[in-house]
Design a protein around this motif. Structure first.
Motif, PDB file in Angstrom:
ATOM      1  N   GLY A   1      42.122  31.546  49.145  1.00  0.00           N
ATOM      2  CA  GLY A   1      42.285  30.515  48.127  1.00  0.00           C
ATOM      3  C   GLY A   1      41.151  29.516  48.030  1.00  0.00           C
ATOM      4  O   GLY A   1      41.228  28.566  47.261  1.00  0.00           O
ATOM      5  N   VAL A   2      40.079  29.692  48.780  1.00  0.00           N
ATOM      6  CA  VAL A   2      38.937  28.781  48.731  1.00  0.00           C
ATOM      7  C   VAL A   2      37.924  29.345  47.734  1.00  0.00           C
ATOM      8  O   VAL A   2      37.379  30.423  47.925  1.00  0.00           O
ATOM      9  N   VAL A   3      37.707  28.619  46.630  1.00  0.00           N
ATOM     10  CA  VAL A   3      36.769  29.058  45.606  1.00  0.00           C
ATOM     11  C   VAL A   3      35.683  28.004  45.465  1.00  0.00           C
ATOM     12  O   VAL A   3      35.975  26.827  45.301  1.00  0.00           O
ATOM     13  N   LYS A   4      34.427  28.435  45.554  1.00  0.00           N
ATOM     14  CA  LYS A   4      33.311  27.496  45.434  1.00  0.00           C
ATOM     15  C   LYS A   4      33.006  27.220  43.972  1.00  0.00           C
ATOM     16  O   LYS A   4      33.184  28.075  43.111  1.00  0.00           O
ATOM     17  N   ARG A   5      32.550  26.036  43.693  1.00  0.00           N
ATOM     18  CA  ARG A   5      32.145  25.624  42.354  1.00  0.00           C
ATOM     19  C   ARG A   5      30.703  25.111  42.423  1.00  0.00           C
ATOM     20  O   ARG A   5      30.223  24.728  43.482  1.00  0.00           O
ATOM     21  N   SER A   6      30.048  25.053  41.274  1.00  0.00           N
ATOM     22  CA  SER A   6      28.706  24.489  41.234  1.00  0.00           C
ATOM     23  C   SER A   6      28.762  23.017  41.609  1.00  0.00           C
ATOM     24  O   SER A   6      29.651  22.295  41.186  1.00  0.00           O
ATOM     25  N   GLU A   7      27.811  22.609  42.420  1.00  0.00           N
ATOM     26  CA  GLU A   7      27.685  21.204  42.792  1.00  0.00           C
ATOM     27  C   GLU A   7      26.536  20.614  41.992  1.00  0.00           C
ATOM     28  O   GLU A   7      25.583  21.313  41.653  1.00  0.00           O
ATOM     29  N   GLU A   8      26.618  19.324  41.705  1.00  0.00           N
ATOM     30  CA  GLU A   8      25.565  18.671  40.943  1.00  0.00           C
ATOM     31  C   GLU A   8      24.230  18.844  41.654  1.00  0.00           C
ATOM     32  O   GLU A   8      24.091  18.537  42.829  1.00  0.00           O
ATOM     33  N   GLY A   9      23.262  19.373  40.927  1.00  0.00           N
ATOM     34  CA  GLY A   9      21.931  19.571  41.482  1.00  0.00           C
ATOM     35  C   GLY A   9      21.781  20.864  42.260  1.00  0.00           C
ATOM     36  O   GLY A   9      20.678  21.223  42.644  1.00  0.00           O
ATOM     37  N   PHE A  10      22.871  21.581  42.512  1.00  0.00           N
ATOM     38  CA  PHE A  10      22.827  22.825  43.260  1.00  0.00           C
ATOM     39  C   PHE A  10      23.723  23.868  42.591  1.00  0.00           C
ATOM     40  O   PHE A  10      24.886  24.008  42.936  1.00  0.00           O
ATOM     41  N   PRO A  11      23.182  24.595  41.619  1.00  0.00           N
ATOM     42  CA  PRO A  11      24.001  25.630  40.982  1.00  0.00           C
ATOM     43  C   PRO A  11      24.495  26.634  42.019  1.00  0.00           C
ATOM     44  O   PRO A  11      23.817  26.903  43.012  1.00  0.00           O
ATOM     45  N   LEU A  12      25.657  27.187  41.776  1.00  0.00           N
ATOM     46  CA  LEU A  12      26.214  28.185  42.673  1.00  0.00           C
ATOM     47  C   LEU A  12      25.428  29.485  42.544  1.00  0.00           C
ATOM     48  O   LEU A  12      25.231  29.999  41.453  1.00  0.00           O
ATOM     49  N   ILE A  13      24.956  29.985  43.670  1.00  0.00           N
ATOM     50  CA  ILE A  13      24.238  31.258  43.727  1.00  0.00           C
ATOM     51  C   ILE A  13      25.145  32.269  44.420  1.00  0.00           C
ATOM     52  O   ILE A  13      25.616  32.020  45.528  1.00  0.00           O
ATOM     53  N   SER A  14      25.405  33.386  43.764  1.00  0.00           N
ATOM     54  CA  SER A  14      26.235  34.441  44.346  1.00  0.00           C
ATOM     55  C   SER A  14      25.335  35.563  44.834  1.00  0.00           C
ATOM     56  O   SER A  14      24.526  36.094  44.073  1.00  0.00           O
ATOM     57  N   ILE A  15      25.466  35.924  46.098  1.00  0.00           N
ATOM     58  CA  ILE A  15      24.761  37.058  46.670  1.00  0.00           C
ATOM     59  C   ILE A  15      25.793  38.160  46.817  1.00  0.00           C
ATOM     60  O   ILE A  15      26.794  37.995  47.513  1.00  0.00           O
ATOM     61  N   ILE A  16      25.566  39.266  46.135  1.00  0.00           N
ATOM     62  CA  ILE A  16      26.506  40.379  46.153  1.00  0.00           C
ATOM     63  C   ILE A  16      25.856  41.554  46.870  1.00  0.00           C
ATOM     64  O   ILE A  16      24.776  42.000  46.488  1.00  0.00           O
ATOM     65  N   THR A  17      26.513  42.018  47.918  1.00  0.00           N
ATOM     66  CA  THR A  17      26.027  43.145  48.700  1.00  0.00           C
ATOM     67  C   THR A  17      26.989  44.311  48.494  1.00  0.00           C
ATOM     68  O   THR A  17      28.185  44.158  48.705  1.00  0.00           O
ATOM     69  N   VAL A  18      26.445  45.447  48.089  1.00  0.00           N
ATOM     70  CA  VAL A  18      27.243  46.652  47.914  1.00  0.00           C
ATOM     71  C   VAL A  18      26.847  47.618  49.018  1.00  0.00           C
ATOM     72  O   VAL A  18      25.659  47.847  49.258  1.00  0.00           O
ATOM     73  N   THR A  19      27.846  48.180  49.712  1.00  0.00           N
ATOM     74  CA  THR A  19      27.543  49.002  50.878  1.00  0.00           C
ATOM     75  C   THR A  19      28.506  50.175  51.013  1.00  0.00           C
ATOM     76  O   THR A  19      29.624  50.142  50.509  1.00  0.00           O
ATOM     77  N   LEU A  20      28.043  51.194  51.709  1.00  0.00           N
ATOM     78  CA  LEU A  20      28.874  52.338  52.066  1.00  0.00           C
ATOM     79  C   LEU A  20      28.290  52.946  53.336  1.00  0.00           C
ATOM     80  O   LEU A  20      27.133  53.396  53.352  1.00  0.00           O
ATOM     81  N   ASN A  21      29.062  52.907  54.410  1.00  0.00           N
ATOM     82  CA  ASN A  21      28.662  53.483  55.693  1.00  0.00           C
ATOM     83  C   ASN A  21      27.280  53.006  56.150  1.00  0.00           C
ATOM     84  O   ASN A  21      26.399  53.804  56.466  1.00  0.00           O
ATOM     85  N   ALA A  22      27.097  51.705  56.180  1.00  0.00           N
ATOM     86  CA  ALA A  22      25.827  51.113  56.607  1.00  0.00           C
ATOM     87  C   ALA A  22      26.102  49.957  57.568  1.00  0.00           C
ATOM     88  O   ALA A  22      25.623  48.841  57.376  1.00  0.00           O
ATOM     89  N   LYS A  23      26.866  50.217  58.607  1.00  0.00           N
ATOM     90  CA  LYS A  23      27.335  49.175  59.529  1.00  0.00           C
ATOM     91  C   LYS A  23      26.201  48.310  60.082  1.00  0.00           C
ATOM     92  O   LYS A  23      26.277  47.085  60.040  1.00  0.00           O
ATOM     93  N   GLU A  24      25.165  48.923  60.606  1.00  0.00           N
ATOM     94  CA  GLU A  24      24.070  48.140  61.202  1.00  0.00           C
ATOM     95  C   GLU A  24      23.312  47.347  60.143  1.00  0.00           C
ATOM     96  O   GLU A  24      22.959  46.191  60.354  1.00  0.00           O
ATOM     97  N   GLY A  25      23.069  47.947  58.996  1.00  0.00           N
ATOM     98  CA  GLY A  25      22.408  47.230  57.911  1.00  0.00           C
ATOM     99  C   GLY A  25      23.261  46.078  57.408  1.00  0.00           C
ATOM    100  O   GLY A  25      22.748  45.009  57.074  1.00  0.00           O
ATOM    101  N   LEU A  26      24.567  46.280  57.393  1.00  0.00           N
ATOM    102  CA  LEU A  26      25.498  45.242  56.966  1.00  0.00           C
ATOM    103  C   LEU A  26      25.425  44.039  57.899  1.00  0.00           C
ATOM    104  O   LEU A  26      25.381  42.898  57.448  1.00  0.00           O
ATOM    105  N   ARG A  27      25.405  44.297  59.196  1.00  0.00           N
ATOM    106  CA  ARG A  27      25.255  43.194  60.174  1.00  0.00           C
ATOM    107  C   ARG A  27      23.989  42.397  59.888  1.00  0.00           C
ATOM    108  O   ARG A  27      24.000  41.174  59.898  1.00  0.00           O
ATOM    109  N   HIS A  28      22.897  43.102  59.644  1.00  0.00           N
ATOM    110  CA  HIS A  28      21.610  42.450  59.379  1.00  0.00           C
ATOM    111  C   HIS A  28      21.680  41.600  58.112  1.00  0.00           C
ATOM    112  O   HIS A  28      21.239  40.444  58.106  1.00  0.00           O
ATOM    113  N   VAL A  29      22.238  42.146  57.045  1.00  0.00           N
ATOM    114  CA  VAL A  29      22.335  41.416  55.772  1.00  0.00           C
ATOM    115  C   VAL A  29      23.186  40.158  55.941  1.00  0.00           C
ATOM    116  O   VAL A  29      22.819  39.082  55.460  1.00  0.00           O
TER     117      VAL A  29
END
Length: 84
Positions: A17-45
């Motif tokens: 239930g925690v949803v982030k909103r844009s803050e004044e002076g700091f637009p919300l940046i969404s980083i989206i990672t798509v993965t499949l069977n990449a456990k070690e790479g996922l840890r790194h990301v």
């Protein structure tokens, strides 16, 4: 509301239930990672995104049904992720 076909396999702040909103002076940046069977790479990301200093960002991870232990990485990183 965000829904997931397999709600038992999802987590993160948005699922709690925690949803982030844009803050004044700091637009919300969404980083989206798509993965499949990449456990070690996922840890790194996750580490790299967490290390960023920009104050208003969210990290969303979409997993395509990994079977290599990626779910355990996501579960262990749940508090630092916004949605998975």
């Amino acid at each position: 509301m965000i829904s997931c076909a397999h709600s038992r396999n999802g987590g993160g702040k948005k699922r709690k239930g925690v949803v982030k909103r844009s803050e004044e002076g700091f637009p919300l940046i969404s980083i989206i990672t798509v993965t499949l069977n990449a456990k070690e790479g996922l840890r790194h990301v996750i580490r790299e995104v967490t290390a960023q200093t920009y104050p208003n960002r969210e990290h969303i991870i979409i997993d395509g049904g990994s079977t290599d232990g990626s779910l355990e990485v996501l579960t262990a990183s749940d508090e630092g992720l916004d949605y998975w």
